[in-house]
Motif scaffolding. Structure first.
Motif, PDB file in Angstrom:
ATOM      1  N   GLY A  78       0.782  -1.217   0.000  1.00 19.68           N
ATOM      2  CA  GLY A  78       0.000   0.000   0.000  1.00 19.68           C
ATOM      3  C   GLY A  78       0.819   1.276   0.000  1.00 19.68           C
ATOM      4  N   LEU A  79       0.134   2.366  -0.309  1.00 19.46           N
ATOM      5  CA  LEU A  79       0.759   3.685  -0.348  1.00 19.46           C
ATOM      6  C   LEU A  79       0.974   4.238   1.051  1.00 19.46           C
ATOM      7  N   LYS A  80      -0.015   4.059   1.918  1.00 22.70           N
ATOM      8  CA  LYS A  80       0.091   4.495   3.309  1.00 22.70           C
ATOM      9  C   LYS A  80      -0.250   3.336   4.229  1.00 22.70           C
ATOM     10  N   HIS A  81       0.365   3.333   5.408  1.00 18.05           N
ATOM     11  CA  HIS A  81       0.110   2.250   6.363  1.00 18.05           C
ATOM     12  C   HIS A  81      -1.101   2.609   7.221  1.00 18.05           C
ATOM     13  N   ASP A  82      -2.270   2.619   6.554  1.00 17.71           N
ATOM     14  CA  ASP A  82      -3.515   2.862   7.269  1.00 17.71           C
ATOM     15  C   ASP A  82      -4.531   1.819   6.833  1.00 17.71           C
ATOM     16  N   THR A  90     -12.732   5.960  -4.269  1.00 16.92           N
ATOM     17  CA  THR A  90     -11.772   6.757  -5.044  1.00 16.92           C
ATOM     18  C   THR A  90     -10.392   6.729  -4.398  1.00 16.92           C
ATOM     19  N   ASP A  91     -10.337   6.958  -3.090  1.00 21.88           N
ATOM     20  CA  ASP A  91      -9.057   6.960  -2.380  1.00 21.88           C
ATOM     21  C   ASP A  91      -8.435   5.566  -2.358  1.00 21.88           C
ATOM     22  N   MET A  92      -9.288   4.560  -2.244  1.00 20.74           N
ATOM     23  CA  MET A  92      -8.808   3.188  -2.227  1.00 20.74           C
ATOM     24  C   MET A  92      -8.112   2.835  -3.545  1.00 20.74           C
ATOM     25  N   ILE A  93      -8.752   3.156  -4.648  1.00 19.68           N
ATOM     26  CA  ILE A  93      -8.176   2.837  -5.955  1.00 19.68           C
ATOM     27  C   ILE A  93      -6.898   3.635  -6.185  1.00 19.68           C
ATOM     28  N   HIS A  94      -6.895   4.893  -5.762  1.00 20.96           N
ATOM     29  CA  HIS A  94      -5.672   5.701  -5.892  1.00 20.96           C
ATOM     30  C   HIS A  94      -4.527   5.066  -5.121  1.00 20.96           C
ATOM     31  N   ASP A  95      -4.763   4.677  -3.876  1.00 20.70           N
ATOM     32  CA  ASP A  95      -3.734   4.046  -3.040  1.00 20.70           C
ATOM     33  C   ASP A  95      -3.189   2.795  -3.712  1.00 20.70           C
ATOM     34  N   LEU A  96      -4.080   1.961  -4.208  1.00 20.78           N
ATOM     35  CA  LEU A  96      -3.677   0.689  -4.807  1.00 20.78           C
ATOM     36  C   LEU A  96      -2.919   0.886  -6.114  1.00 20.78           C
ATOM     37  N   LYS A  97      -3.419   1.772  -6.975  1.00 22.96           N
ATOM     38  CA  LYS A  97      -2.762   2.007  -8.263  1.00 22.96           C
ATOM     39  C   LYS A  97      -1.408   2.679  -8.086  1.00 22.96           C
ATOM     40  N   ASN A 126     -15.938  -6.757  -0.464  1.00 23.88           N
ATOM     41  CA  ASN A 126     -16.135  -6.871  -1.917  1.00 23.88           C
ATOM     42  C   ASN A 126     -15.683  -5.612  -2.636  1.00 23.88           C
ATOM     43  N   MET A 127     -15.896  -4.441  -2.027  1.00 24.56           N
ATOM     44  CA  MET A 127     -15.430  -3.203  -2.637  1.00 24.56           C
ATOM     45  C   MET A 127     -13.904  -3.193  -2.716  1.00 24.56           C
ATOM     46  N   CYS A 128     -13.249  -3.681  -1.656  1.00 24.06           N
ATOM     47  CA  CYS A 128     -11.784  -3.763  -1.659  1.00 24.06           C
ATOM     48  C   CYS A 128     -11.301  -4.676  -2.773  1.00 24.06           C
ATOM     49  N   PHE A 129     -11.937  -5.812  -2.921  1.00 24.86           N
ATOM     50  CA  PHE A 129     -11.510  -6.769  -3.942  1.00 24.86           C
ATOM     51  C   PHE A 129     -11.739  -6.226  -5.342  1.00 24.86           C
ATOM     52  N   ASP A 130     -12.856  -5.543  -5.562  1.00 25.55           N
ATOM     53  CA  ASP A 130     -13.106  -4.944  -6.877  1.00 25.55           C
ATOM     54  C   ASP A 130     -12.066  -3.856  -7.173  1.00 25.55           C
ATOM     55  N   ALA A 131     -11.699  -3.092  -6.149  1.00 31.12           N
ATOM     56  CA  ALA A 131     -10.691  -2.039  -6.328  1.00 31.12           C
ATOM     57  C   ALA A 131      -9.331  -2.647  -6.670  1.00 31.12           C
ATOM     58  N   LEU A 132      -8.995  -3.769  -6.056  1.00 32.35           N
ATOM     59  CA  LEU A 132      -7.735  -4.445  -6.356  1.00 32.35           C
ATOM     60  C   LEU A 132      -7.675  -4.879  -7.811  1.00 32.35           C
ATOM     61  N   VAL A 133      -8.783  -5.403  -8.323  1.00 32.50           N
ATOM     62  CA  VAL A 133      -8.821  -5.818  -9.725  1.00 32.50           C
ATOM     63  C   VAL A 133      -8.699  -4.606 -10.640  1.00 32.50           C
ATOM     64  N   GLU A 134      -9.409  -3.523 -10.310  1.00 29.53           N
ATOM     65  CA  GLU A 134      -9.329  -2.305 -11.130  1.00 29.53           C
ATOM     66  C   GLU A 134      -7.911  -1.741 -11.137  1.00 29.53           C
ATOM     67  N   ALA A 135      -7.202  -1.909 -10.014  1.00 26.78           N
ATOM     68  CA  ALA A 135      -5.831  -1.404  -9.920  1.00 26.78           C
ATOM     69  C   ALA A 135      -4.824  -2.305 -10.629  1.00 26.78           C
ATOM     70  N   GLY A 136      -5.235  -3.514 -11.021  1.00 26.94           N
ATOM     71  CA  GLY A 136      -4.359  -4.386 -11.793  1.00 26.94           C
ATOM     72  C   GLY A 136      -3.699  -5.513 -11.030  1.00 26.94           C
ATOM     73  N   TYR A 137      -4.092  -5.719  -9.778  1.00 26.90           N
ATOM     74  CA  TYR A 137      -3.524  -6.833  -9.016  1.00 26.90           C
ATOM     75  C   TYR A 137      -4.194  -8.150  -9.411  1.00 26.90           C
ATOM     76  N   LYS A 138      -3.431  -9.226  -9.283  1.00 34.44           N
ATOM     77  CA  LYS A 138      -3.970 -10.549  -9.600  1.00 34.44           C
ATOM     78  C   LYS A 138      -4.143 -11.416  -8.352  1.00 34.44           C
ATOM     79  N   TYR A 139      -3.427 -11.065  -7.273  1.00 32.79           N
ATOM     80  CA  TYR A 139      -3.477 -11.853  -6.039  1.00 32.79           C
ATOM     81  C   TYR A 139      -3.609 -10.922  -4.835  1.00 32.79           C
ATOM     82  N   ASP A 140      -4.330 -11.398  -3.822  1.00 34.38           N
ATOM     83  CA  ASP A 140      -4.413 -10.683  -2.555  1.00 34.38           C
ATOM     84  C   ASP A 140      -4.086 -11.635  -1.407  1.00 34.38           C
ATOM     85  N   HIS A 141      -3.439 -11.069  -0.372  1.00 32.93           N
ATOM     86  CA  HIS A 141      -3.063 -11.868   0.809  1.00 32.93           C
ATOM     87  C   HIS A 141      -3.406 -11.071   2.077  1.00 32.93           C
TER      88      HIS A 141
END
Length: 270
Positions: A78-82, A90-97, A126-141
């Protein structure tokens, strides 16, 4: 069989500041602790997974490159440790991208695995997971065992969501009917190495890998972070009582088991 060693490259002071805690005279100690971590891994001939947060890659670009050139696996923390799940979309996708792109620019390679700070995909999942896909990630842990169980009954196996995101399980243990974290960090700080090794051996005997995570400040602690009173902050002082006092536990785990990157260990289709 192979398991995964996971390292969250957080600086103790700066990740707590980003999490909202007030510290007196914060000190950036992670570079010393990370160098010691890399020396240890070289001695053990282990390739680990490094989850890199923004406060580290912005200050320590050359160390990020060193981790990569030492053939370890670079992932985003992540961009910030929060708390990721507390952000709006919007902020979530920005952080991830942004964190993904910054790391890719540093190492000139793709970054496809993400782990939320403080395991913070516990709400708005589910919103977090959708944001991860939009940001281009393939795996989450990022899921703790309780939330992982909401998606899959196979608590130790990778599963794929409908949106294509693959979820890597955390290692847990069932106690009185509750599956709780048993994957390093504070969760196993006061568990003996014998208990840990026996449990992980049992998993491997059942053809099940485990993942074990830590922060460099836990085992390769700087003199500043070894102090009993840390940054005049009660939480960090109590949380960090064990820092620098249990390297033998990590050494025993790393001497007993084999390790590789998370994707190779968990995604049998790769």
């Amino acid at each position: 069989m192979y398991n995964s060693l996971v390292i969250d490259v957080d600086d103790l002071a700066y990740c707590q500041i980003e999490h909202g805690r007030k510290l007196k005279n914060p000190s950036y100690e992670v570079e010393f602790e990370l160098e010691k971590t890399l020396e240890f891994l070289d001695q053990k001939k282990i390739k680990a997974n490094f989850f890199i947060p923004g406060h580290f890659y912005k200050r320590s670009k050359n160390l990020v490159k060193k981790i990569y050139h030492n053939k370890h696996f670079i992932c985003s923390h992540g961009l910030k440790h929060d708390l990721l799940h507390s952000k709006n979309q919007t902020d979530m996708i920005h952080d991830l991208k942004k964190s993904k792109q910054d790391l890719e620019d540093l190492i000139s390679d793709e970054v496809i695995v993400y782990k939320a700070p403080v395991w913070s995909i516990k709400k708005n999942i589910n919103m977090c997971f959708d944001a991860l896909v939009e940001a281009g990630y393939k795996y989450d842990h990022s899921l703790v065992p309780k939330n992982f169980a909401k998606f899959s009954k196979k608590k130790f196996d990778l599963f794929t969501l409908e949106n294509g995101l693959k979820i890597i399980p955390p290692t847990g243990i069932n106690i009185f009917g509750n599956n709780i974290m048993f994957a390093g960090g504070f969760y196993t700080a006061y568990v003996t190495k014998k208990i840990l090794i026996n449990y992980y051996k049992k998993l491997n005997s059942e053809n099940t890998p485990f993942n074990f995570y830590f922060h460099p400040y836990e085992y390769f602690t700087s003199s500043k972070n070894k102090q009993l009173i840390k940054y005049n902050n009660l939480f960090i002082s109590l949380y960090g009582i064990y820092f620098g006092r249990s390297l033998g536990k990590l050494d025993a785990i790393c001497s007993t088991f084999k390790f590789d990157n998370l994707i190779k260990v968990y995604d049998k289709k790769i």
